[in-house]
Design a protein around this motif. Structure first.
Motif, PDB file in Angstrom:
ATOM      1  N   TRP A  20       0.826  -1.200   0.000  1.00  0.00           N
ATOM      2  CA  TRP A  20       0.000   0.000   0.000  1.00  0.00           C
ATOM      3  C   TRP A  20       0.866   1.258   0.000  1.00  0.00           C
ATOM      4  O   TRP A  20       0.458   2.291  -0.514  1.00  0.00           O
ATOM      5  CB  TRP A  20      -0.937  -0.014   1.201  1.00  0.00           C
ATOM      6  CG  TRP A  20      -2.163  -0.844   0.953  1.00  0.00           C
ATOM      7  CD1 TRP A  20      -2.336  -1.740  -0.063  1.00  0.00           C
ATOM      8  CD2 TRP A  20      -3.364  -0.862   1.709  1.00  0.00           C
ATOM      9  NE1 TRP A  20      -3.580  -2.315   0.024  1.00  0.00           N
ATOM     10  CE2 TRP A  20      -4.235  -1.799   1.094  1.00  0.00           C
ATOM     11  CE3 TRP A  20      -3.803  -0.190   2.843  1.00  0.00           C
ATOM     12  CZ2 TRP A  20      -5.503  -2.069   1.588  1.00  0.00           C
ATOM     13  CZ3 TRP A  20      -5.066  -0.466   3.336  1.00  0.00           C
ATOM     14  CH2 TRP A  20      -5.908  -1.380   2.718  1.00  0.00           C
ATOM     15  N   SER A  21       2.065   1.182   0.586  1.00  0.00           N
ATOM     16  CA  SER A  21       2.977   2.331   0.526  1.00  0.00           C
ATOM     17  C   SER A  21       3.366   2.626  -0.913  1.00  0.00           C
ATOM     18  O   SER A  21       3.461   3.796  -1.320  1.00  0.00           O
ATOM     19  CB  SER A  21       4.230   2.057   1.369  1.00  0.00           C
ATOM     20  OG  SER A  21       3.923   1.984   2.739  1.00  0.00           O
ATOM     21  N   ASP A  22       3.588   1.565  -1.701  1.00  0.00           N
ATOM     22  CA  ASP A  22       3.874   1.752  -3.120  1.00  0.00           C
ATOM     23  C   ASP A  22       2.692   2.416  -3.817  1.00  0.00           C
ATOM     24  O   ASP A  22       2.866   3.305  -4.663  1.00  0.00           O
ATOM     25  CB  ASP A  22       4.173   0.409  -3.796  1.00  0.00           C
ATOM     26  CG  ASP A  22       5.435  -0.252  -3.263  1.00  0.00           C
ATOM     27  OD1 ASP A  22       6.335   0.489  -2.827  1.00  0.00           O
ATOM     28  OD2 ASP A  22       5.510  -1.497  -3.273  1.00  0.00           O
ATOM     29  N   ALA A  23       1.480   1.976  -3.470  1.00  0.00           N
ATOM     30  CA  ALA A  23       0.278   2.560  -4.073  1.00  0.00           C
ATOM     31  C   ALA A  23       0.128   4.028  -3.673  1.00  0.00           C
ATOM     32  O   ALA A  23      -0.244   4.868  -4.503  1.00  0.00           O
ATOM     33  CB  ALA A  23      -0.954   1.771  -3.642  1.00  0.00           C
ATOM     34  N   THR A  24       0.428   4.324  -2.413  1.00  0.00           N
ATOM     35  CA  THR A  24       0.360   5.714  -1.957  1.00  0.00           C
ATOM     36  C   THR A  24       1.309   6.582  -2.765  1.00  0.00           C
ATOM     37  O   THR A  24       0.942   7.684  -3.217  1.00  0.00           O
ATOM     38  CB  THR A  24       0.715   5.809  -0.462  1.00  0.00           C
ATOM     39  OG1 THR A  24      -0.200   5.014   0.295  1.00  0.00           O
ATOM     40  CG2 THR A  24       0.648   7.239   0.025  1.00  0.00           C
ATOM     41  N   GLU A  25       2.539   6.102  -2.968  1.00  0.00           N
ATOM     42  CA  GLU A  25       3.513   6.857  -3.755  1.00  0.00           C
ATOM     43  C   GLU A  25       3.011   7.082  -5.173  1.00  0.00           C
ATOM     44  O   GLU A  25       3.167   8.162  -5.751  1.00  0.00           O
ATOM     45  CB  GLU A  25       4.857   6.119  -3.789  1.00  0.00           C
ATOM     46  CG  GLU A  25       5.672   6.272  -2.524  1.00  0.00           C
ATOM     47  CD  GLU A  25       7.110   5.830  -2.732  1.00  0.00           C
ATOM     48  OE1 GLU A  25       7.542   5.659  -3.889  1.00  0.00           O
ATOM     49  OE2 GLU A  25       7.805   5.650  -1.729  1.00  0.00           O
TER      50      GLU A  25
END
Length: 306
Positions: free
Chosen positions: A26-31
């Motif tokens: 999800w951190s990748d998606a946030t970025e």
């Protein structure tokens, strides 16, 4: 009765998160969302370079729209990381979740300090947590904690008793209460303050969810106060995250004396040790004043055209 219709941005964000390839966090998606400046743009980018668009796209968007309507009907507010009401301090950290579910009054620039510690806290430690929470309320500071047993519960209850604002950040979905014995307290906080969750509404308590919750608590607050904790306490995780985030940490001398992790943190930049209530508040006021000075300087630079 239904609430406001979900925005296309929120629909795209939910669909995007549910369709992430295996191994994508999800951190990748946030970025990705932040880079595109829009969840809709990030969603549309999935088909870039493909000969044909994904045939499942309409169904995924329809499912997301339906769920957002259902969540709104339950009274759960959905916040995207791009929404203006998303907590501004939380947006600064790498672990910032792509969305939050909220019950209560959202304040994007909330001046909050975490009060955390052991679930199996001593009565003395719970008393200290209550005193600190009361002092924070008197200073106009929001009491932030994780709704766990022990220190968290004492801090939340003391803030409510003092007619102050308290924010609970959950390690579960917003439809759940953990522990179940704190469900009434959770409902009271939602009415008088704010309850936040970074998980899907029905998400159960899991081992990995609580360190994630601690990172969000560190990001939301201006500082973390650790009243009492063991060697493997979640408060240890939050203290380490706070140092990583550049947030001040205030430890009791008892925590430093009784745990190796606190001894190792002692002396790090931004880590303070307090031996009494007055020292706690002195360190806290220093944190608050530094924040206000930084905000004034920023506003002056913006006003001068920088």
């Amino acid at each position: 009765m239904g609430m406001t219709c979900p925005s296309e941005e929120h629909i795209a964000l939910v669909a995007l998160l549910r369709s992430l390839p295996k191994g994508t966090s999800w951190s990748d998606a946030t970025e990705r969302v932040l880079e595109h400046g829009s969840a809709q743009a990030a969603w549309a980018s999935r088909d870039e370079g493909a000969l044909l668009p994904d045939p499942a796209t309409p169904d995924m968007l329809s499912s997301a729209r339906s769920d957002l309507h259902s969540w709104a009907d339950h009274g759960w507010r959905f916040l995207s990381i791009l929404d203006p009401d998303y907590p501004s301090r939380l947006r600064e950290i790498y672990q910032a979740p792509p969305f939050l579910f909220a019950r209560g009054r959202v304040m994007p620039d909330d001046l909050a300090v975490s009060v955390v510690g052991s679930r199996k806290a001593s009565e003395r430690a719970r008393d200290i947590a209550r005193l600190i929470a009361g002092d924070l309320v008197e200073a106009g500071i929001t009491v932030l904690s994780g709704l766990a047993e022990g220190i968290d519960t004492a801090a939340h209850e003391a803030a409510l008793d003092a007619d102050g604002r308290t924010v609970a950040i959950l390690g579960t979905g917003i439809s759940r209460a953990y522990p179940e014995s704190n469900r009434e307290l959770q409902d009271t906080i939602a009415e008088a303050g704010l309850v936040l969750s970074q998980f899907w509404p029905d998400a159960p308590p899991q081992r990995h969810s609580f360190p994630m919750r601690n990172a969000v608590m560190s990001g939301y607050g201006r500082a973390t106060v650790v009243v009492e904790a063991g060697e493997h306490s979640g408060a240890r995780t939050q203290a380490r995250k706070a140092v990583e985030h550049g947030r001040p940490v205030i430890l009791t001398d008892d925590v430093v004396a009784s745990t190796e992790w606190a001894k190792k943190l002692q002396g790090r930049p931004g880590v303070h040790v307090a031996t009494n209530r007055a020292e706690f508040m002195r360190h806290t006021h220093q944190v608050v004043e530094q924040e206000r000075d930084a905000e004034r300087l920023f506003n002056e630079l913006v006003g001068s055209g920088w």
